[in-house]
Scaffold this active site. Structure first.
Site, mmCIF file in Angstrom:
data_model
loop_
_atom_site.group_PDB
_atom_site.id
_atom_site.type_symbol
_atom_site.label_atom_id
_atom_site.label_comp_id
_atom_site.label_asym_id
_atom_site.label_seq_id
_atom_site.Cartn_x
_atom_site.Cartn_y
_atom_site.Cartn_z
ATOM 1 N NE ARG A 148 -3.538 -2.154 2.908
ATOM 2 C CZ ARG A 148 -3.295 -3.238 3.629
ATOM 3 N NH1 ARG A 148 -2.118 -3.380 4.236
ATOM 4 N NH2 ARG A 148 -4.208 -4.179 3.769
ATOM 5 C CE LYS A 172 -6.346 -0.690 4.684
ATOM 6 N NZ LYS A 172 -7.667 -1.011 4.113
ATOM 7 C CG HIS A 244 -4.309 0.360 -3.927
ATOM 8 N ND1 HIS A 244 -3.685 0.423 -2.696
ATOM 9 C CD2 HIS A 244 -5.275 -0.604 -3.804
ATOM 10 C CE1 HIS A 244 -4.248 -0.445 -1.873
ATOM 11 N NE2 HIS A 244 -5.209 -1.079 -2.515
ATOM 12 N NE ARG A 247 -2.847 -3.846 -1.080
ATOM 13 C CZ ARG A 247 -2.372 -4.569 -0.066
ATOM 14 N NH1 ARG A 247 -1.072 -4.725 0.059
ATOM 15 N NH2 ARG A 247 -3.179 -5.127 0.817
ATOM 16 C CG HIS A 270 -6.068 -8.765 1.712
ATOM 17 N ND1 HIS A 270 -6.194 -9.238 0.428
ATOM 18 C CD2 HIS A 270 -5.904 -7.423 1.605
ATOM 19 C CE1 HIS A 270 -6.099 -8.232 -0.425
ATOM 20 N NE2 HIS A 270 -5.931 -7.120 0.261
ATOM 21 C CE1 TYR A 279 -5.924 -7.736 -6.695
ATOM 22 C CE2 TYR A 279 -6.132 -8.781 -4.549
ATOM 23 C CZ TYR A 279 -5.881 -7.670 -5.319
ATOM 24 O OH TYR A 279 -5.582 -6.469 -4.706
#
Length: 298
Positions: A148, A172, A244, A247, A270, A279
């Site tokens: 990110r 995150k 992004h 990514r 994630h 994806y």
């Protein structure tokens, strides 16, 4: 409790209790600000403790006229989180946003770049420019590690474990993960680090930050977006791309070449496998090839 006080305390709760990243906290604050402005514009007298479902439905109705369904869903989610917080902290005994439905939205497939397009972007970098080597290292790192933009700009020299073939990434909620890094990418980071960065006057507060601007300070998110946008223009790539996008390309290319979905989930950081599964829907052509190649009845 007034709205300004409620907003500040809600954001502190998100930072401290839930450990959310500052960008996420700010976005929640902006969602709540939209409700505050609506009440002010329509002269509706309602505090965080007295606002009711009818008033919130009026807000959502006006919101639907101004923003698309995806933005509506995000804002409504933020508002619901705010009232859940008031419930948890015993400021209210009910949640007036509980029955508000979010608009149905399809799953948005992210844009990706082909390997050829990524090579075009790298080739478009002017290495004679003082920031050329840095920009090449940035693009290679974004794509090779699936980072990110916030993870890239906060990366430290002390996060680089090149001898072991990994980098430590703070994602995150300040959650850390190890991401493999190739010798190819290590080479370009080391060129920037040893030939460019070492000659800069570096701000004391940025002494351990990897990627710096020309004043020796950390790069901003906006600067990374600008670098990518300008490179796309130079490379004549007519796609709407952002940091992004690299990514998304990282994950898609790994999946297309047979990588395990769980491994991709770990590398992307994630929490849920369902986030990574998006994806699977990007390019189904390789699925057909897999069946034709490996199925006994093909």
């Amino acid at each position: 409790m007034n709205w300004n006080q409620a907003q500040k305390e809600f954001q502190n709760y998100l930072r401290i209790e839930r450990g959310l990243a500052e960008n996420t906290v700010n976005n929640y604050g902006l969602d709540l600000l939209k409700l505050i402005h609506f009440l002010k514009d329509y002269q509706i007298e309602a505090s965080p403790l007295s606002i009711n479902s009818k008033q919130l439905y009026e807000f959502v109705h006006e919101l639907s006229k101004a923003v698309n369904a995806r933005s509506q869903a995000r804002i409504i989610s933020g508002i619901k989180s705010f009232f859940e917080y008031l419930l948890i902290e015993d400021f209210r005994t009910d949640n007036p946003a509980e029955l508000i439905e979010t608009p149905k939205i399809g799953r948005k497939l992210p844009d990706t770049l082909s390997t050829q397009e990524i090579d075009q972007l790298v080739a478009a970098i002017d290495l004679s420019h003082p920031q050329g080597e840095r920009n090449r290292a940035i693009i290679e790192t974004l794509y090779a590690c699936g980072l990110r933009v916030s993870e890239l700009i906060t990366m430290k020299l002390s996060d680089l474990y090149f001898d072991e073939g990994f980098i430590s990434v703070t994602g995150k909620g300040n959650k850390q993960r190890l991401v493999p890094i190739s010798d190819h990418t290590v080479k370009y980071i080391n060129i920037y680090r040893n030939e460019i960065r070492v000659h800069q006057d570096i701000a004391k507060s940025a002494s351990d930050v990897l990627f710096l601007n020309r004043r020796g300070k950390p790069l901003t998110r906006a600067m990374i977006f600008t670098i990518v946008k300008n490179l796309a223009k130079e490379a004549n790539i007519n796609k709407k791309i952002s940091p992004h996008t690299f990514r998304h390309s990282f994950a898609t290319h790994l999946l297309e070449n047979g990588a395990d979905l769980r491994a991709i989930q770990q590398m992307l950081g994630h929490e849920s496998i369902t986030t990574t599964e998006i994806y699977m829907h990007l390019d189904t052509s390789h699925l057909k090839e897999t069946v034709l190649k490996y199925h006994p009845r093909a």
